[in-house]
Design a protein around this motif. Sequence first.
Motif, PDB file in Angstrom:
ATOM      1  N   UNK A  17      17.501  -2.043  27.420  1.00 14.77           N
ATOM      2  CA  UNK A  17      17.476  -3.431  27.886  1.00 14.77           C
ATOM      3  C   UNK A  17      18.868  -3.890  28.311  1.00 14.77           C
ATOM      4  N   UNK A  18      19.009  -4.509  29.483  1.00 17.20           N
ATOM      5  CA  UNK A  18      20.307  -5.067  29.873  1.00 17.20           C
ATOM      6  C   UNK A  18      20.568  -6.368  29.123  1.00 17.20           C
ATOM      7  N   UNK A  19      21.785  -6.845  29.181  1.00 18.22           N
ATOM      8  CA  UNK A  19      22.148  -8.099  28.517  1.00 18.22           C
ATOM      9  C   UNK A  19      21.763  -9.252  29.446  1.00 18.22           C
TER      10      UNK A  19
ATOM     11  N   UNK B  69      10.103   2.649  35.225  1.00 18.06           N
ATOM     12  CA  UNK B  69      11.038   3.158  36.239  1.00 18.06           C
ATOM     13  C   UNK B  69      12.397   2.476  36.147  1.00 18.06           C
ATOM     14  N   UNK B  70      12.393   1.186  35.856  1.00 19.83           N
ATOM     15  CA  UNK B  70      13.639   0.413  35.849  1.00 19.83           C
ATOM     16  C   UNK B  70      14.410   0.535  34.537  1.00 19.83           C
ATOM     17  N   UNK B  71      13.677   0.542  33.408  1.00 14.98           N
ATOM     18  CA  UNK B  71      14.337   0.508  32.104  1.00 14.98           C
ATOM     19  C   UNK B  71      14.173   1.776  31.281  1.00 14.98           C
TER      20      UNK B  71
ATOM     21  N   UNK C   9      25.056  -1.776  30.084  1.00 17.52           N
ATOM     22  CA  UNK C   9      25.173  -2.475  28.807  1.00 17.52           C
ATOM     23  C   UNK C   9      24.766  -1.589  27.653  1.00 17.52           C
ATOM     24  N   UNK C  10      25.308  -1.885  26.477  1.00 23.93           N
ATOM     25  CA  UNK C  10      24.923  -1.194  25.253  1.00 23.93           C
ATOM     26  C   UNK C  10      24.845  -2.239  24.133  1.00 23.93           C
ATOM     27  N   UNK C  11      24.421  -1.793  22.961  1.00 23.82           N
ATOM     28  CA  UNK C  11      24.221  -2.732  21.864  1.00 23.82           C
ATOM     29  C   UNK C  11      24.571  -2.069  20.538  1.00 23.82           C
ATOM     30  N   UNK C  12      25.231  -2.813  19.650  1.00 23.56           N
ATOM     31  CA  UNK C  12      25.612  -2.248  18.357  1.00 23.56           C
ATOM     32  C   UNK C  12      24.421  -1.983  17.458  1.00 23.56           C
ATOM     33  N   UNK C  13      23.458  -2.883  17.456  1.00 17.86           N
ATOM     34  CA  UNK C  13      22.299  -2.743  16.573  1.00 17.86           C
ATOM     35  C   UNK C  13      21.352  -1.669  17.088  1.00 17.86           C
TER      36      UNK C  13
END
Length: 254
Positions: free
Chosen positions: A155-157, A101-103, A145-149
């Motif tokens: 997942x948040x930072x 639910x959260x992620x 949040x986002x991530x390049x890889x």
Amino acid sequence: MKLLKKLIAAIAFVPALAFAAGEGAALDHVQNRTNDLIALQNGAKLFVNYCLNCHSASAMRYNRLQDIGLTEEQIRNNLLFTSDKVGDLMQVSMSAKDAKNWFGAVPPDLSVIARSKASGDGSGADYLYTYLRTFYKDDSRPTGWNNLVFPNVGMPHVMWELQGIRSAKFVDEKDPHDPNKTVHKFAGFEQVTPGKMTSLEFDNAMTDLVAYLDWMSEPMQNTRRRLGVWVLLFLGGFLLLTWRLNASYWKDIK
């Protein structure tokens, strides 16, 4: 059986991450610190404080941390947050339903995450090291949040206070293979707010964390390598002995 199901689920999660790695940033090489007990202890502290809140490591027991130089008392007083017994497995209290639910997805078990991420583009440690260091602020994402890889990661930072808040700059360029298409190319990070650590300190901390994750994926790996060297030396010596014995046996036979 329950443990086996969790490990299978973690491995099944790998293809999506491997695809994301191929689409995202090039992997940075990380220093191997699996023989450095101080680095492993710091990595274990970071893991328990920042990762074990959502991700379990159900193939690892807390008392196994004695292999990296920690005493049972140190483990109990400083690292035992999710259980009351040093011999317990590293589990999390968050339910799979709440996590989804959260992620949007259940966080994978991290017991063998470093081994499962190994690919032709680099080692699993390189993947994790680059992934942990390439989060950036993205208000279009549910977590912010986002991530390049791993583009569009759920997942948040979790370590943003240590690294600070960064934004990513992208530029549109023509696709060299198709002039009618444009490519959204990464052009660097911009530090929005500083973190508790400098960039060098954060990279060093992530090196320690990755070293721990790498060690946890196979705690006996360094012993295995040392034994392998001795076995090869023994076989080499035995080969030399048998070669000379064979020459001595046949020297008088024509």
